[in-house]
Design a protein around this motif. Sequence first.
Motif, PDB file in Angstrom:
ATOM      1  N   ASP A   2       0.811  -1.219   0.000  1.00 29.22           N
ATOM      2  CA  ASP A   2       0.000   0.000   0.000  1.00 29.22           C
ATOM      3  C   ASP A   2       0.845   1.270   0.000  1.00 29.22           C
ATOM      4  O   ASP A   2       0.333   2.360   0.259  1.00 29.22           O
ATOM      5  N   ARG A  17      -0.065   4.606  -4.832  1.00 32.53           N
ATOM      6  CA  ARG A  17      -1.185   4.274  -5.705  1.00 32.53           C
ATOM      7  C   ARG A  17      -0.681   3.473  -6.902  1.00 32.53           C
ATOM      8  O   ARG A  17       0.380   3.759  -7.461  1.00 32.53           O
ATOM      9  N   THR A  47      -4.843  -2.098  -8.607  1.00 35.69           N
ATOM     10  CA  THR A  47      -4.602  -2.480  -7.211  1.00 35.69           C
ATOM     11  C   THR A  47      -5.274  -3.803  -6.891  1.00 35.69           C
ATOM     12  O   THR A  47      -4.685  -4.678  -6.233  1.00 35.69           O
ATOM     13  N   ASN A  77      -3.345  -7.191  -5.825  1.00 35.72           N
ATOM     14  CA  ASN A  77      -3.647  -7.863  -4.562  1.00 35.72           C
ATOM     15  C   ASN A  77      -4.063  -9.311  -4.783  1.00 35.72           C
ATOM     16  O   ASN A  77      -3.743 -10.192  -3.972  1.00 35.72           O
TER      17      ASN A  77
END
Length: 369
Positions: A36, A39, A102, A106
């Motif tokens: 994290d 961005r 993202t 993930n």
Amino acid sequence: MAIVIVGAGLGGLALAGVLHVHGIESVVYERDASRDARRQGGMLDIHSGQRALREAGLLDRFLAIARSEGQDMRLLEPDGTLLLQEDTPDDAPALRPEIDRTDLRNLLLDALPERTVRWGSAYDHAEDGVAHFADGTTAPYDLLVGADGANSRVRALLTDAQPAHIGQNVVELAIPDIDRTHPDLAAMVGRGNYWVLGDGKSLAAQRNGDGSVRIGVSFYNTDENWFTETGIPFDNPPAARARLIELLDGWDTRFTTLIAACDDTVTPRTLTTLPAGLTWPSNPAITLLGDAAHLMPPVGEGANMALLDGAELALALAAHPEDFATAVAEYEKEMFKRTAAAARMSADMQELLMSPDASRRMLEFFQPN
């Protein structure tokens, strides 16, 4: 056999994931302090890259979180003329679904064993089969894979090629929670991609799965010094937005209203590419994938090629677990051919975007008949 992957982007993680499926472990070294730390960008159109997710055992989970409606497209001219509107039926196949970068990253990260990714490990150099990192740690390797992006440091071990500016500069902005804060603009942009092309410029607005809209304002046929020469004050976001609106003088006010509604995240990007069809002599101990190997214009192929690179290299290593030289050579032969074709197609699309009649040519591209 020690496999060291530099870079926890999509390609490096796909490589580690498919290797893991085949019982081969690797270690990914990533300069970011955590997943994290920054961005990861906007939506990605994943089409050919779905094969890599299938090889990693993640395709069903990908399809569950991807947005088929992200395939919607609206194309307009600067005066507000609507040239094309394509809305995806609810039962349409997910041939090119969109997913937040993202979320995809993930998905790949969560499928890996704990400690596969070593965060906060910035690659510095390699010598005598040992990778050295900025914090003083080292990692011996039998295979070093540079998955470290456009400004790859590993690439220098194989080729002198460097990215070159392609004549496009982009300012990235965003409107968070657009349905609540600007419902009228949300309705205008729609569920997917909203393109305005003309006058040597473009505005691309893209709905993201987190409720935001990311916007890229591009200026074509410009050089790497254009931001300095144009005087956009990026240290003053309100003034930067005002300057952008000035640069779109004559455009329909609906488009400049989008820029005025953005938050204070205003990011300049100069776009570069590597030579299309770049190759290098095969080295059994070092190879590259993704943007480190074949940085191309950002027209929808880069992420897909990176995912496929990771999967193809992993499958070659699984087929030749005791012979890295053969595995690397097989991977590079396939990768060079596949990505050269993608790079040429991307260059053709980039040439279209930079043309004086870009909007009409784009319409012909989507509606050839």
